[in-house]
Scaffold this motif. Structure first.
Motif, mmCIF file in Angstrom:
data_model
loop_
_atom_site.group_PDB
_atom_site.id
_atom_site.type_symbol
_atom_site.label_atom_id
_atom_site.label_comp_id
_atom_site.label_asym_id
_atom_site.label_seq_id
_atom_site.Cartn_x
_atom_site.Cartn_y
_atom_site.Cartn_z
ATOM 1 N N ALA A 52 12.147 -3.814 1.721
ATOM 2 C CA ALA A 52 11.682 -5.154 1.362
ATOM 3 C C ALA A 52 11.210 -5.926 2.592
ATOM 4 C CB ALA A 52 12.797 -5.924 0.645
ATOM 5 N N LYS A 53 11.927 -5.790 3.701
ATOM 6 C CA LYS A 53 11.535 -6.471 4.938
ATOM 7 C C LYS A 53 10.207 -5.933 5.460
ATOM 8 C CE LYS A 53 16.288 -7.462 6.396
ATOM 9 N NZ LYS A 53 17.339 -7.158 7.388
ATOM 10 N N ALA A 54 10.062 -4.610 5.480
ATOM 11 C CA ALA A 54 8.815 -4.022 5.973
ATOM 12 C C ALA A 54 7.639 -4.429 5.089
ATOM 13 C CB ALA A 54 8.940 -2.498 6.044
ATOM 14 N N ARG A 55 7.829 -4.393 3.772
ATOM 15 C CA ARG A 55 6.742 -4.763 2.864
ATOM 16 C C ARG A 55 6.376 -6.237 2.993
ATOM 17 N NH1 ARG A 55 9.133 -1.654 -2.490
ATOM 18 N NH2 ARG A 55 8.156 0.388 -2.117
ATOM 19 N N ALA A 56 7.385 -7.101 3.130
ATOM 20 C CA ALA A 56 7.122 -8.544 3.241
ATOM 21 C C ALA A 56 6.280 -8.851 4.473
ATOM 22 C CB ALA A 56 8.442 -9.318 3.280
ATOM 23 N N VAL A 57 6.606 -8.242 5.593
ATOM 24 C CA VAL A 57 5.851 -8.487 6.827
ATOM 25 C C VAL A 57 4.485 -7.809 6.763
ATOM 26 C CG1 VAL A 57 5.844 -8.118 9.332
ATOM 27 C CG2 VAL A 57 7.928 -8.906 8.187
ATOM 28 N N ALA A 58 4.426 -6.622 6.142
ATOM 29 C CA ALA A 58 3.144 -5.914 6.020
ATOM 30 C C ALA A 58 2.137 -6.715 5.194
ATOM 31 C CB ALA A 58 3.357 -4.539 5.403
ATOM 32 N N ARG A 59 2.613 -7.510 4.248
ATOM 33 C CA ARG A 59 1.686 -8.353 3.480
ATOM 34 C C ARG A 59 1.013 -9.382 4.386
ATOM 35 N NH1 ARG A 59 5.533 -7.520 -0.641
ATOM 36 N NH2 ARG A 59 6.765 -9.362 -0.092
ATOM 37 N N ARG A 60 1.716 -9.831 5.420
ATOM 38 C CA ARG A 60 1.153 -10.822 6.354
ATOM 39 C C ARG A 60 0.340 -10.160 7.463
ATOM 40 N NH1 ARG A 60 6.674 -12.890 7.049
ATOM 41 N NH2 ARG A 60 6.189 -13.201 9.232
ATOM 42 N N PHE A 61 0.627 -8.880 7.746
ATOM 43 C CA PHE A 61 -0.068 -8.133 8.804
ATOM 44 C C PHE A 61 -0.577 -6.816 8.202
ATOM 45 C CE2 PHE A 61 3.096 -10.800 10.847
ATOM 46 C CZ PHE A 61 2.442 -11.322 11.957
ATOM 47 N N PRO A 62 -1.579 -6.864 7.313
ATOM 48 C CA PRO A 62 -1.958 -5.662 6.569
ATOM 49 C C PRO A 62 -2.526 -4.532 7.429
ATOM 50 C CG PRO A 62 -3.466 -7.485 6.094
ATOM 51 C CD PRO A 62 -2.337 -8.052 6.890
ATOM 52 N N ALA A 63 -3.074 -4.840 8.597
ATOM 53 C CA ALA A 63 -3.634 -3.793 9.453
ATOM 54 C C ALA A 63 -2.576 -3.132 10.333
ATOM 55 C CB ALA A 63 -4.743 -4.366 10.332
ATOM 56 N N ALA A 64 -1.391 -3.712 10.396
ATOM 57 C CA ALA A 64 -0.356 -3.264 11.327
ATOM 58 C C ALA A 64 0.551 -2.203 10.714
ATOM 59 C CB ALA A 64 0.490 -4.456 11.777
ATOM 60 N N VAL A 65 1.198 -1.460 11.596
ATOM 61 C CA VAL A 65 2.324 -0.612 11.214
ATOM 62 C C VAL A 65 3.570 -1.477 11.400
ATOM 63 C CG1 VAL A 65 3.672 1.436 11.818
ATOM 64 C CG2 VAL A 65 1.159 1.537 11.846
ATOM 65 N N VAL A 66 4.342 -1.628 10.325
ATOM 66 C CA VAL A 66 5.477 -2.563 10.316
ATOM 67 C C VAL A 66 6.781 -1.801 10.152
ATOM 68 C CG1 VAL A 66 6.526 -4.539 9.146
ATOM 69 C CG2 VAL A 66 4.029 -4.386 9.342
ATOM 70 N N ILE A 67 7.755 -2.175 10.972
ATOM 71 C CA ILE A 67 9.094 -1.594 10.905
ATOM 72 C C ILE A 67 10.032 -2.611 10.270
ATOM 73 C CG2 ILE A 67 11.067 -0.773 12.253
ATOM 74 C CD1 ILE A 67 9.038 -0.042 14.472
ATOM 75 N N GLY A 68 10.771 -2.163 9.262
ATOM 76 C CA GLY A 68 11.846 -2.972 8.689
ATOM 77 C C GLY A 68 13.147 -2.195 8.804
ATOM 78 N N SER A 69 14.241 -2.901 9.002
ATOM 79 C CA SER A 69 15.524 -2.227 9.128
ATOM 80 C C SER A 69 16.634 -3.128 8.614
ATOM 81 C CB SER A 69 15.787 -1.850 10.592
ATOM 82 O OG SER A 69 16.972 -1.080 10.716
#
Length: 199
Positions: free
Chosen positions: A58-75
């Motif tokens: 959920a954390k990775a997806r939430a941040v990825a919505r704001r940074f769609p071009a980025a590779v996002v790590i959630g933990s």
């Protein structure tokens, strides 16, 4: 003339944890940090490993919505005491109560990881369970430790990377940084799968 190499995708850590930020910096990759703003309330009957995995994704997806071009790590990390989730104590009295319940017990720290990139459709997750056996601590040891280190922002009320190591009898893990909050072996594996060169 050969085509220019594509620029690497930006990397974003979807976490406000200073521990995860320090761990990720060990990989010597440039990255940004963004708060995931996810409700961390457990679902009814949700076991600790499932809770940690759901929140990391959920954390990775939430941040990825704001940074769609980025590779996002959630933990996310949840301490598992015989199937019961223990979160961050938040204060002294709660930490005392946690450590009293955990003394002499084996606690499994479920450290979940997710990597998401909206632009490529990449999504992967993993979990690194760490079995920790606590010594049979007396109340004076608990009080001395908490006054010295004040680990009120740590699941399980202790920092193994600091003085908290003195509370433990054993740690069993195949990913040594998982207990601190980010399993770097698994992180490297998922980042490579997402197209990030490590090292």
């Amino acid at each position: 003339m050969p085509d220019p190499l594509p620029l690497p995708r930006p990397l974003v850590l979807g976490s406000t944890s200073r521990y995860r930020r320090e761990l990720l910096s060990r990989l010597r990759l440039p990255f940004e940090v963004a708060a995931p703003e996810v409700d961390e309330t457990p679902l009814p009957g949700e076991v600790p490993a499932a809770l940690a995995a759901r929140l990391a994704l959920a954390k990775a997806r939430a941040v990825a919505r704001r940074f769609p071009a980025a590779v996002v790590i959630g933990s996310d990390q949840v301490a598992d005491l015989h199937g019961e989730p223990l979160g961050k104590p938040g204060g002294h009295d709660q930490a005392v109560a946690q450590l009293r319940r955990m003394r002499g017990q084996t606690v499994v720290f479920q450290t979940a990881l997710a990597v998401v990139c909206q632009a490529t459709g990449f999504e992967a997750h993993d979990i690194a369970p760490v079995r920790v056996r606590l010594r049979d601590l007396d109340d004076a040891e608990i009080e001395r430790y908490l006054r010295a280190e004040q680990p009120y922002d740590c699941a399980g009320s202790a920092k193994s990377e600091g003085l908290g190591i003195a509370l433990l009898d054993a740690i069993d893990s195949d990913d040594p940084t998982a207990l601190v909050g980010l399993p770097l072996i698994r992180t490297c594996r998922l980042l490579r799968a997402a197209g990030i060169a490590v090292p």
